[in-house]
Structure formats: structure tokens, C-alpha cells
Design a protein around this motif. Structure first.
Motif, mmCIF file in Angstrom:
data_model
loop_
_atom_site.group_PDB
_atom_site.id
_atom_site.type_symbol
_atom_site.label_atom_id
_atom_site.label_comp_id
_atom_site.label_asym_id
_atom_site.label_seq_id
_atom_site.Cartn_x
_atom_site.Cartn_y
_atom_site.Cartn_z
ATOM 1 N N ILE A 204 0.829 -1.206 0.000
ATOM 2 C CA ILE A 204 0.000 0.000 0.000
ATOM 3 C C ILE A 204 0.864 1.257 0.000
ATOM 4 N N LEU A 205 1.895 1.268 0.845
ATOM 5 C CA LEU A 205 2.678 2.485 1.032
ATOM 6 C C LEU A 205 3.708 2.729 -0.071
ATOM 7 N N ASN A 206 4.020 1.723 -0.845
ATOM 8 C CA ASN A 206 5.029 1.895 -1.893
ATOM 9 C C ASN A 206 4.455 1.861 -3.304
ATOM 10 N N ASN A 207 3.144 1.691 -3.425
ATOM 11 C CA ASN A 207 2.502 1.715 -4.733
ATOM 12 C C ASN A 207 1.538 2.899 -4.813
ATOM 13 N N GLN A 208 1.092 3.187 -6.015
ATOM 14 C CA GLN A 208 0.159 4.292 -6.206
ATOM 15 C C GLN A 208 -1.199 3.952 -5.591
ATOM 16 N N ASN A 209 -1.580 4.695 -4.565
ATOM 17 C CA ASN A 209 -2.905 4.495 -3.961
ATOM 18 C C ASN A 209 -3.676 5.802 -3.887
ATOM 19 N N GLY A 210 -3.273 6.766 -4.726
ATOM 20 C CA GLY A 210 -3.966 8.047 -4.764
ATOM 21 C C GLY A 210 -3.465 9.054 -3.767
ATOM 22 N N ILE A 211 -2.480 8.679 -2.932
ATOM 23 C CA ILE A 211 -1.955 9.578 -1.900
ATOM 24 C C ILE A 211 -0.464 9.795 -2.130
ATOM 25 N N ASP A 212 -0.066 11.048 -2.253
ATOM 26 C CA ASP A 212 1.360 11.372 -2.359
ATOM 27 C C ASP A 212 1.986 11.583 -0.987
ATOM 28 N N LYS A 213 1.253 12.282 -0.099
ATOM 29 C CA LYS A 213 1.795 12.573 1.227
ATOM 30 C C LYS A 213 0.659 12.808 2.203
ATOM 31 N N ARG A 214 1.022 12.751 3.488
ATOM 32 C CA ARG A 214 0.072 13.040 4.562
ATOM 33 C C ARG A 214 0.753 13.928 5.604
ATOM 34 N N HIS A 215 -0.059 14.734 6.288
ATOM 35 C CA HIS A 215 0.458 15.632 7.318
ATOM 36 C C HIS A 215 0.082 15.089 8.693
ATOM 37 N N PHE A 216 1.050 15.119 9.624
ATOM 38 C CA PHE A 216 0.818 14.628 10.981
ATOM 39 C C PHE A 216 1.177 15.705 11.995
ATOM 40 N N SER B 236 -7.720 15.579 -5.600
ATOM 41 C CA SER B 236 -6.571 16.434 -5.293
ATOM 42 C C SER B 236 -6.305 16.477 -3.792
ATOM 43 N N VAL B 237 -7.370 16.588 -2.989
ATOM 44 C CA VAL B 237 -7.212 16.612 -1.533
ATOM 45 C C VAL B 237 -6.640 15.293 -1.045
ATOM 46 N N LEU B 238 -7.153 14.192 -1.569
ATOM 47 C CA LEU B 238 -6.632 12.882 -1.176
ATOM 48 C C LEU B 238 -5.144 12.774 -1.502
ATOM 49 N N ARG B 239 -4.752 13.256 -2.657
ATOM 50 C CA ARG B 239 -3.349 13.164 -3.071
ATOM 51 C C ARG B 239 -2.439 13.996 -2.167
ATOM 52 N N PRO C 196 -12.606 16.962 8.074
ATOM 53 C CA PRO C 196 -12.248 18.165 7.308
ATOM 54 C C PRO C 196 -12.115 17.946 5.808
ATOM 55 N N SER C 197 -11.991 16.697 5.363
ATOM 56 C CA SER C 197 -11.644 16.437 3.962
ATOM 57 C C SER C 197 -12.606 17.088 2.980
ATOM 58 N N VAL C 198 -13.906 16.969 3.228
ATOM 59 C CA VAL C 198 -14.875 17.520 2.284
ATOM 60 C C VAL C 198 -14.789 19.045 2.235
ATOM 61 N N MET C 199 -14.421 19.684 3.350
ATOM 62 C CA MET C 199 -14.296 21.132 3.366
ATOM 63 C C MET C 199 -13.009 21.582 2.671
ATOM 64 N N PHE C 200 -11.946 20.787 2.778
ATOM 65 C CA PHE C 200 -10.741 21.049 1.994
ATOM 66 C C PHE C 200 -11.085 21.022 0.502
ATOM 67 N N ALA C 201 -11.872 20.015 0.101
ATOM 68 C CA ALA C 201 -12.268 19.896 -1.307
ATOM 69 C C ALA C 201 -13.145 21.072 -1.725
ATOM 70 N N LEU C 202 -14.036 21.498 -0.840
ATOM 71 C CA LEU C 202 -14.877 22.653 -1.156
ATOM 72 C C LEU C 202 -14.037 23.898 -1.354
ATOM 73 N N GLU C 203 -13.065 24.116 -0.482
ATOM 74 C CA GLU C 203 -12.219 25.299 -0.637
ATOM 75 C C GLU C 203 -11.451 25.253 -1.956
ATOM 76 N N GLU C 204 -10.925 24.078 -2.307
ATOM 77 C CA GLU C 204 -10.225 23.950 -3.591
ATOM 78 C C GLU C 204 -11.165 24.289 -4.739
ATOM 79 N N ARG C 205 -12.396 23.796 -4.649
ATOM 80 C CA ARG C 205 -13.360 24.047 -5.720
ATOM 81 C C ARG C 205 -13.717 25.529 -5.814
ATOM 82 N N LEU C 206 -13.890 26.197 -4.694
ATOM 83 C CA LEU C 206 -14.241 27.614 -4.711
ATOM 84 C C LEU C 206 -13.092 28.478 -5.206
ATOM 85 N N ASN C 207 -11.875 28.002 -5.017
ATOM 86 C CA ASN C 207 -10.704 28.759 -5.475
ATOM 87 C C ASN C 207 -10.402 28.533 -6.956
#
Length: 343
Positions: A44-56, A292-295, A303-314
């Protein structure tokens, strides 16, 4: 109700998926796992799963799987108010408002528990008025943002001149758990930390604005065990059945069929398989902002859906109508509409 501003905040430190695998290999977390589980994590962590990075937000992620339940909740108590406060302060600045001008603060979360809740800490740090209405929503999981917005709509229906802030904040790194359950391992590879704040009013703003309405919800309690947190010796353990993408798509499709009007879909970024399942039941919807948010952040839960909303509004577009949907524990799915108006 009408949107005055929206702002997202992620912790500064981020890790690519291969970096997460390297960190796991350096910890004792893998010692108790079967070879099959280790192989799954590496895949999962070494193949393409739609995520480039995560913040902790939790600083020492090397020790996450050896920390006690008490220590992890201390991490949540330290980081959730900080991240929520940063998102809210940015939203206030964008709306040209001061903290004392807020009349209500609603915060949803599911990755830790505080009493009094996160609102108490944010109100103190930002300097909200002593009579500001504070409400904490817990236990709604990944879908919590839209029900929280619905609560704000209720406050504004009674007090149209009020200014209400809604914050979704999750410190998923304070709720990581590891064992040989495939759902647990997949969860550990998906989730990251983040917060999103939006400010709303019941009075029509001057100029162009987005109006939110048409809230809807579907509950499937018979599917509760497919996706939920359970308590394992004091630790939060995410219970994730591999059929969740199918059930998410089914619930979202039902909501979409009874929506009040057409609109481009902005959805919770649950994971690559979830997005693909949604595309199958929502023909013609690219879900580019969710992808894009997932990636960029992984699945941050509420918060994910609100991140996506902000991207869409921008993003520049001629679209004047959006349909927002979130889903998660319960099993539950929620939706609402945003229509652009001009006064």
C-alpha cells in the motif's frame, strides 16, 4: 445561510507514503505483525494508492504505536485546539472579522475526547466573547462536517444576524492503531491530520456569495459495524470493512437522486477506491477536487470535504451550483447545496 469565508490548515510536517514505510520499518510496530500484514503495508505504502503525502501533527511519529491511550489523548488535547484555532483565525482574517464578533462556534471531531470540548480551548486562545455559543459534536466520524453545517443553519434560522463559525478538526495520528486486521492496516495508510474553518451568516452579503441550503441525510444503522471506532484496551481502533466504498456509493447515490437541484459534486475524499466507487454511481462527475485533496493530504476524516470545497471555490469556473456530500461512521451519508447568488 451565506458563506463569508473558508480556510484550511494542515500541520507543517508531512511524509510521503514511502517515507511512512521507512519509519515503520525503523520502529518496533512491525514486530508483532504477520509476514502477510507486513507485505500488505509495504504494498500500500510503496505503490500508487492516490496519496502522495500526509500531514501529521504529532511530532514524534516514530513512537505512535508504543504510546499509551493517555499519551495519545494528550497529543489530541495539545494539537486539535491549535490546528482548529489556526484554521479559524485565517477564516476570520479572510472575512475581515475579529474573534469577538463571532456569536457561535461549532466544532466537530472524532479522533479524541475532551470535556469541555475543543471549542473551550479555541474560544480561550482566540478570545471569543464569554457569551459566544459553543457546541462540540463528537461521534459522527468522517461525515461530520455537513451535519455541523446543518447545526449552524439552525442557529442562523433563529438569529439571522449572527456570525457562526464551523470547524472540522481531526488529529488522526493520535488515533492510529496497528494489528493484523486488514481494515486497521488500510486505515493506517490512509489517514492524516487537518482542520477546516468556515464562517456563515443568515444575512445576505453584498455582492456575490454562496448560499447553503437543502440539507439531507441517510442513516444505515444495520451497517454500523462496517465503519466505526471501537475501544481496544483504551485505544481507539478504526473498524473498516473492505465493502465500505460500495456502501458509500450506494448511500451517496440515494441522496443524489433526491437532491433539490443539479450541481457539480464535491465529495469527501475517503480513499482511491471510494472515489472510484462514487464515479460509477455519479456519471460525468470527475471529483477532481476530492482526488486532489486525497493526493495532497490523505483522508483527514471530517475536514476532507471542506478542503475539497475550498479547492473548488478557489478554482475558476462558470458553475453556480455545487452539491456537497460527506459520509462515514454510522453508516451515514449527508448532503447539502451551495448556490451562487449576486446582490
Amino acid at each position: 445561510m451565506y458563506l463569508l469565508s473558508i480556510a484550511s490548515q494542515a500541520p507543517p510536517q508531512s511524509y510521503t507514503q514511502p517515507e511512512c514505510w521507512d519509519i515503520l520499518q525503523q520502529s518496533a510496530a512491525l514486530d508483532g505483525l504477520t509476514d502477510r500484514s507486513k507485505l500488505l503495508l509495504r504494498k500500500i505504502l510503496n505503490n500508487q494508492n492516490g496519496i502522495d503525502k500526509r500531514h501529521f501533527a504529532v511530532e514524534d511519529i516514530h513512537s505512535l504505536f508504543s504510546r499509551s491511550a493517555e499519551a495519545l489523548n494528550h497529543d489530541f488535547q495539545r494539537e486539535a485546539p491549535k490546528l482548529a484555532g489556526q484554521a479559524l483565525q485565517t477564516a476570520l482574517d479572510r472575512a475581515s472579522l475579529k474573534a469577538h464578533e463571532l456569536d457561535a462556534l461549532i466544532i466537530c471531531t472524532c479522533t479524541g475526547y475532551l470535556c469541555p470540548g475543543v471549542t473551550s480551548y479555541v474560544a480561550e486562545t482566540l478570545g471569543l466573547r464569554r457569551d459566544c455559543y459553543l457546541q462540540d459534536l463528537v461521534g459522527l466520524g468522517c461525515g461530520a462536517a455537513v451535519p455541523s453545517l446543518r447545526n449552524a443553519a439552525g442557529v442562523l434560522a433563529a438569529n439571522p444576524s449572527a456570525k457562526v463559525a464551523v470547524v472540522a478538526v481531526e488529529i488522526c495520528s493520535a488515533a492510529f492503531f496497528i494489528n493484523d486486521d486488514p481494515g486497521v492496516l488500510v486505515s493506517m495508510c490512509l489517514f492524516g491530520d487537518g482542520a477546516s474553518a468556515s464562517i456563515w451568516t443568515g444575512q445576505v452579503p453584498a455582492g456575490a456569495a454562496w448560499r447553503m441550503s437543502g440539507f439531507d441525510t441517510i442513516h444505515q444503522p444495520e451497517n454500523r459495524e462496517l465503519l466505526r471506532f471501537v475501544n481496544h484496551e483504551g485505544l481507539l481502533r478504526n473498524q473498516l470493512d473492505l465493502s465500505v466504498p460500495e456502501h458509500a456509493a450506494e448511500a451517496v447515490s440515494a441522496l443524489h437522486q433526491r437532491r433539490e437541484s443539479a450541481g457539480e459534486v464535491v465529495a469527501h475524499a475517503g480513499g482511491r477506491d471510494v472515489i472510484e466507487a462514487l464515479r460509477k454511481v455519479l456519471p460525468g462527475e470527475a471529483l477532481a477536487d476530492s482526488q486532489s485533496v486525497l493526493r495532497q493530504y490523505g483522508n483527514m476524516s471530517s475536514p476532507s470535504v471542506m478542503f475539497a470545497l475550498e479547492e473548488r471555490l478557489n478554482r475558476e469556473s462558470q458553475t453556480e451550483s455545487l452539491w456537497l456530500t460527506s459520509f462515514g461512521a454510522g453508516f451515514a451519508a449527508h448532503s447539502c447545496h451551495l448556490h451562487q447568488i449576486s446582490v
